[in-house]
Design an enzyme around this catalytic site. Structure first.
Site, PDB file in Angstrom:
ATOM      1  N   ARG A 110     -15.363  -6.827   4.253  1.00 51.99           N
ATOM      2  CA  ARG A 110     -14.996  -7.989   5.072  1.00 51.99           C
ATOM      3  C   ARG A 110     -14.871  -7.668   6.569  1.00 51.99           C
ATOM      4  O   ARG A 110     -14.741  -8.573   7.381  1.00 51.99           O
ATOM      5  CB  ARG A 110     -13.681  -8.609   4.571  1.00 51.99           C
ATOM      6  CG  ARG A 110     -13.904  -9.512   3.377  1.00 51.99           C
ATOM      7  CD  ARG A 110     -12.621 -10.124   2.904  1.00 51.99           C
ATOM      8  NE  ARG A 110     -11.861  -9.213   2.044  1.00 51.99           N
ATOM      9  CZ  ARG A 110     -10.586  -9.365   1.740  1.00 51.99           C
ATOM     10  NH1 ARG A 110      -9.899 -10.377   2.234  1.00 51.99           N
ATOM     11  NH2 ARG A 110      -9.984  -8.514   0.938  1.00 51.99           N
TER      12      ARG A 110
ATOM     13  N   LYS B   1      -5.073   8.089  36.128  1.00 53.56           N
ATOM     14  CA  LYS B   1      -5.404   8.960  35.002  1.00 53.56           C
ATOM     15  C   LYS B   1      -5.040  10.389  35.372  1.00 53.56           C
ATOM     16  O   LYS B   1      -5.366  10.820  36.481  1.00 53.56           O
ATOM     17  CB  LYS B   1      -6.898   8.863  34.688  1.00 53.56           C
ATOM     18  CG  LYS B   1      -7.296   9.662  33.471  1.00 53.56           C
ATOM     19  CD  LYS B   1      -8.722  10.179  33.540  1.00 53.56           C
ATOM     20  CE  LYS B   1      -8.850  11.317  34.499  1.00 53.56           C
ATOM     21  NZ  LYS B   1     -10.144  12.025  34.430  1.00 53.56           N
TER      22      LYS B   1
ATOM     23  N   LYS C 284     -14.164   0.729   7.365  1.00 50.61           N
ATOM     24  CA  LYS C 284     -12.950  -0.007   7.724  1.00 50.61           C
ATOM     25  C   LYS C 284     -11.875   0.942   8.229  1.00 50.61           C
ATOM     26  O   LYS C 284     -11.163   0.650   9.195  1.00 50.61           O
ATOM     27  CB  LYS C 284     -12.445  -0.752   6.478  1.00 50.61           C
ATOM     28  CG  LYS C 284     -11.058  -1.325   6.637  1.00 50.61           C
ATOM     29  CD  LYS C 284     -10.698  -2.286   5.538  1.00 50.61           C
ATOM     30  CE  LYS C 284     -10.061  -1.642   4.358  1.00 50.61           C
ATOM     31  NZ  LYS C 284      -9.555  -2.638   3.386  1.00 50.61           N
TER      32      LYS C 284
ATOM     33  N   ASN D 168       3.906  -5.742  -5.694  1.00 49.02           N
ATOM     34  CA  ASN D 168       3.684  -4.309  -5.527  1.00 49.02           C
ATOM     35  C   ASN D 168       2.982  -4.069  -4.193  1.00 49.02           C
ATOM     36  O   ASN D 168       1.902  -4.595  -3.950  1.00 49.02           O
ATOM     37  CB  ASN D 168       2.797  -3.822  -6.688  1.00 49.02           C
ATOM     38  CG  ASN D 168       2.307  -2.408  -6.490  1.00 49.02           C
ATOM     39  OD1 ASN D 168       2.977  -1.585  -5.856  1.00 49.02           O
ATOM     40  ND2 ASN D 168       1.134  -2.119  -7.046  1.00 49.02           N
TER      41      ASN D 168
ATOM     42  N   GLU E 183      -1.245  -7.074 -12.688  1.00 43.78           N
ATOM     43  CA  GLU E 183      -2.153  -7.509 -11.633  1.00 43.78           C
ATOM     44  C   GLU E 183      -2.330  -9.021 -11.692  1.00 43.78           C
ATOM     45  O   GLU E 183      -2.319  -9.621 -12.766  1.00 43.78           O
ATOM     46  CB  GLU E 183      -3.512  -6.815 -11.780  1.00 43.78           C
ATOM     47  CG  GLU E 183      -3.480  -5.344 -11.441  1.00 43.78           C
ATOM     48  CD  GLU E 183      -2.895  -5.076 -10.070  1.00 43.78           C
ATOM     49  OE1 GLU E 183      -3.491  -5.504  -9.062  1.00 43.78           O
ATOM     50  OE2 GLU E 183      -1.825  -4.442  -9.991  1.00 43.78           O
TER      51      GLU E 183
ATOM     52  N   GLY F  89     -12.197   3.065  -0.365  1.00 47.28           N
ATOM     53  CA  GLY F  89     -12.591   1.657  -0.466  1.00 47.28           C
ATOM     54  C   GLY F  89     -13.702   1.255   0.494  1.00 47.28           C
ATOM     55  O   GLY F  89     -14.002   1.958   1.457  1.00 47.28           O
TER      56      GLY F  89
HETATM   57  C1  UD1 Z   1      -3.543  -2.880  -5.395  1.00 44.25           C
HETATM   58  C2  UD1 Z   1      -2.564  -2.867  -6.564  1.00 44.25           C
HETATM   59  C3  UD1 Z   1      -1.714  -4.138  -6.519  1.00 44.25           C
HETATM   60  C4  UD1 Z   1      -1.011  -4.245  -5.188  1.00 44.25           C
HETATM   61  C5  UD1 Z   1      -2.011  -4.151  -4.027  1.00 44.25           C
HETATM   62  C6  UD1 Z   1      -1.266  -4.056  -2.704  1.00 44.25           C
HETATM   63  C7  UD1 Z   1      -3.787  -1.696  -8.334  1.00 44.25           C
HETATM   64  C8  UD1 Z   1      -4.507  -1.830  -9.621  1.00 44.25           C
HETATM   65  N1  UD1 Z   1      -3.307  -2.815  -7.805  1.00 44.25           N
HETATM   66  O1  UD1 Z   1      -4.414  -3.954  -5.598  1.00 44.25           O
HETATM   67  O2  UD1 Z   1      -0.773  -4.131  -7.557  1.00 44.25           O
HETATM   68  O3  UD1 Z   1      -0.279  -5.463  -5.123  1.00 44.25           O
HETATM   69  O4  UD1 Z   1      -2.822  -2.975  -4.148  1.00 44.25           O
HETATM   70  O5  UD1 Z   1      -2.187  -4.142  -1.661  1.00 44.25           O
HETATM   71  O6  UD1 Z   1      -3.630  -0.605  -7.839  1.00 44.25           O
HETATM   72  N2  UD1 Z   1      -9.173   2.441  -3.682  1.00 44.25           N
HETATM   73  C9  UD1 Z   1      -9.867   3.593  -3.869  1.00 44.25           C
HETATM   74  N3  UD1 Z   1     -10.687   3.725  -4.944  1.00 44.25           N
HETATM   75  C10 UD1 Z   1     -10.804   2.729  -5.872  1.00 44.25           C
HETATM   76  C11 UD1 Z   1     -10.083   1.539  -5.674  1.00 44.25           C
HETATM   77  C12 UD1 Z   1      -9.265   1.420  -4.584  1.00 44.25           C
HETATM   78  O7  UD1 Z   1      -9.775   4.524  -3.037  1.00 44.25           O
HETATM   79  O8  UD1 Z   1     -11.554   2.928  -6.818  1.00 44.25           O
HETATM   80  C13 UD1 Z   1      -8.294   2.318  -2.513  1.00 44.25           C
HETATM   81  C14 UD1 Z   1      -8.676   1.195  -1.579  1.00 44.25           C
HETATM   82  O9  UD1 Z   1      -9.551   1.677  -0.582  1.00 44.25           O
HETATM   83  C15 UD1 Z   1      -7.339   0.792  -0.982  1.00 44.25           C
HETATM   84  C16 UD1 Z   1      -6.347   1.063  -2.107  1.00 44.25           C
HETATM   85  O10 UD1 Z   1      -6.998   1.986  -2.972  1.00 44.25           O
HETATM   86  O11 UD1 Z   1      -6.978   1.598   0.129  1.00 44.25           O
HETATM   87  C17 UD1 Z   1      -5.953  -0.188  -2.866  1.00 44.25           C
HETATM   88  O12 UD1 Z   1      -7.112  -0.756  -3.440  1.00 44.25           O
HETATM   89  P1  UD1 Z   1      -7.373  -2.318  -3.471  1.00 44.25           P
HETATM   90  O13 UD1 Z   1      -8.685  -2.581  -4.084  1.00 44.25           O
HETATM   91  O14 UD1 Z   1      -7.097  -2.892  -2.152  1.00 44.25           O
HETATM   92  O15 UD1 Z   1      -6.244  -2.756  -4.499  1.00 44.25           O
HETATM   93  P2  UD1 Z   1      -5.800  -4.217  -4.813  1.00 44.25           P
HETATM   94  O16 UD1 Z   1      -6.720  -4.806  -5.754  1.00 44.25           O
HETATM   95  O17 UD1 Z   1      -5.523  -4.923  -3.563  1.00 44.25           O
END
Ligand code: UD1
Ligand code: CA
Length: 419
Positions: free
Chosen positions: A16, A318, A23, A170, A155, A12
């Site tokens: 922000r 230390k 991050k 979730n 979602e 990700g």
């Molecule tokens: C996701 C869940 C949601 C849950 C929430 C909890 C899905 C579709 N939804 O949503 O149900 O309530 O987490 O926080 O999974 N990431 C990748 N590659 C991608 C997309 C995301 O590595 O293509 C990683 C992000 O870096 C992060 C994690 O997956 O660590 C979750 O992704 P994020 O975009 O935060 O998911 P949410 O939309 O918050």
């Protein structure tokens, strides 16, 4: 649990944070978020960890090194797509795979273990970690049937007004049957509000096939907190601070102020030791029983304090090994040193341990008295029962029972100030 594999999603963007750094390499108590996520899996008994990386992957790889396997996600097409990138590591394997998020750093290993155990015990193909939130806005909602069985995740952006009323969310942490996860991932599409491949769609796909899915509701909601900005980074540090400090207090340590005592991970402190406010104790430090630490003390890496040691105010130590009953009461820096038992280190004493190139060691024996404002120029060894006159700069070793004086004699010029 040698068959269990963990996947840590770490591709990700984290815009922000407003940072040049990924991050996931931001730290809580000196340890990167992604490293915490990996270590949580390890502490839950999972050796085989795969990190899905993409954006700023070099930074994450620099932190994790070869402790994990990597899957590269070139384009951020959703959480389902992220997991699919790890397919080559899952194919042909049996057993369970746990999915974790790299930005959820303070999940308890016991919670991961419980998730796996419940999944096995209840023979579920997918087991989700869920939580009950008063304000569930933004999260995926858990859809259950009248019997309470988990049927799907919807979602927030795809939810109906009625579904948005659901308070069970979730957490984004899952335990799947490897084979059936791979099968289900083959049929997910990006036909949804965000145009992404949702990992969460797997739950409905499994249910449609008649495969049992379930959930474990987390008891402590703070465990599943994620980090999206620097305000949340501080919040999680605070949550961890209270958790670590409470654990020490349960073990008999007295902490005067839970909010200003900063004890990093993996610190050992004996019962009846008292920690005064504004004290920082770094990872790996060992402190015995009946010690007194602080206020305003900084106990850095590699320190090992026996019982009844006192480290007072404005003292930094230390790599200091300090034996029973020794006191360093005020305004000192003691680094790279070994100090015997029942020795008193006077106010303002410092070890000059660094010459700009190398670190050198200071050794002080038992029952010694180091006068105030002494400089100990390392390497230097002081024996047992030694006495150093205040204000000395000690460059030579001091034998047992000796008095060392290393300063200019005072001259009084009579009536000088009348002129
Ligand atoms: C996701 C869940 C949601 C849950 C929430 C909890 C899905 C579709 N939804 O949503 O149900 O309530 O987490 O926080 O999974 N990431 C990748 N590659 C991608 C997309 C995301 O590595 O293509 C990683 C992000 O870096 C992060 C994690 O997956 O660590 C979750 O992704 P994020 O975009 O935060 O998911 P949410 O939309 O918050
Ligand atoms: Ca998220």
């Amino acid at each position: 649990m040698e068959d269990t594999i963990a996947i840590v999603m770490a591709a990700g963007k984290g815009t922000r944070m407003k940072s040049k750094k990924s991050k996931l390499v931001h730290q809580i108590y000196g340890k990167e978020l992604v490293k915490r996520a990996v270590e949580n899996a390890r502490k839950a008994g999972i050796d085989d960890v795969i990190a899905v990386v993409g954006y700023q992957k070099e930074q994450i790889q620099a932190v994790l090194g070869d402790t994990v396997k990597y899957a590269i996600q070139e384009e951020m097409l959703g959480t389902g797509h992220a997991v699919m990138q790890a397919k080559k590591y899952l194919e042909g394997k049996e057993g369970k795979v746990v999915i974790l998020s790299g930005d959820v750093p303070i999940l308890r290993p016991t919670t991961i273990k419980a998730l796996i155990e419940k999944s096995i015990e209840r023979k579920e193909y997918a087991t989700l970690l869920t939580a009950i939130y008063d304000n569930p806005s933004g999260y995926g909602r858990i859809i259950r049937d009248e019997g309470g069985n988990v049927k799907a995740i919807v979602e927030h952006k795809d939810a109906t007004e009625m579904q948005k009323e659901i308070k069970e969310i979730n957490a984004g942490i899952y335990c799947f049957d490897i084979k059936e996860l791979l099968n289900a991932l083959d049929s997910i599409t990006s036909d949804n509000a965000q145009g992404e491949y949702y990992l969460t769609d797997v739950i409905k796909i499994m249910n449609d096939k008649g495969l049992k899915t379930g959930a474990v509701i987390v008891e402590d909601n703070t465990e599943i907190l994620g980090v999206n900005d620097k305000i949340q980074l501080e919040l999680l540090t605070r949550v961890l601070r209270l958790r670590i400090n409470s654990e020490h207090m349960r073990n008999g340590v007295t902490i005067e102020d839970i909010n200003t005592t900063y004890i990093y991970d993996d610190v050992e402190i004996g019962a009846d030791t008292v920690i005064h406010p504004n004290t920082t104790i770094k990872s790996g430090v060992k402190i015995g029983e009946d010690c007194e630490i602080g206020p305003n003390a900084y106990i850095r890496e590699g320190c090992d304090l026996a019982n009844k040691v006192k480290i007072g105010s404005f003292v930094e130590i230390k790599k200091a090994k300090i034996a029973e009953g020794t006191k360093v009461p005020h305004l000192s820096y003691m680094g790279d040193c070994e100090i015997g038992a029942k020795t008193n280190i006077g106010c303002g004493t410092i070890t000059c341990n660094y010459d700009g190139f190398n670190k050198s060691k200071t050794i002080i024996g038992d029952n010694s008295f180091i006068g105030s404002n002494t400089n100990l120029v390392a390497p230097v060894t002081l024996g047992n029962d030694t006495f150093v006159a205040a204000g000395s700069t000690i460059t030579d070793d001091v034998p047992d029972y000796a008095l060392a004086i290393a300063r200019q004699r005072q001259i009084n010029k009579e009536d000088w100030n009348k002129k």
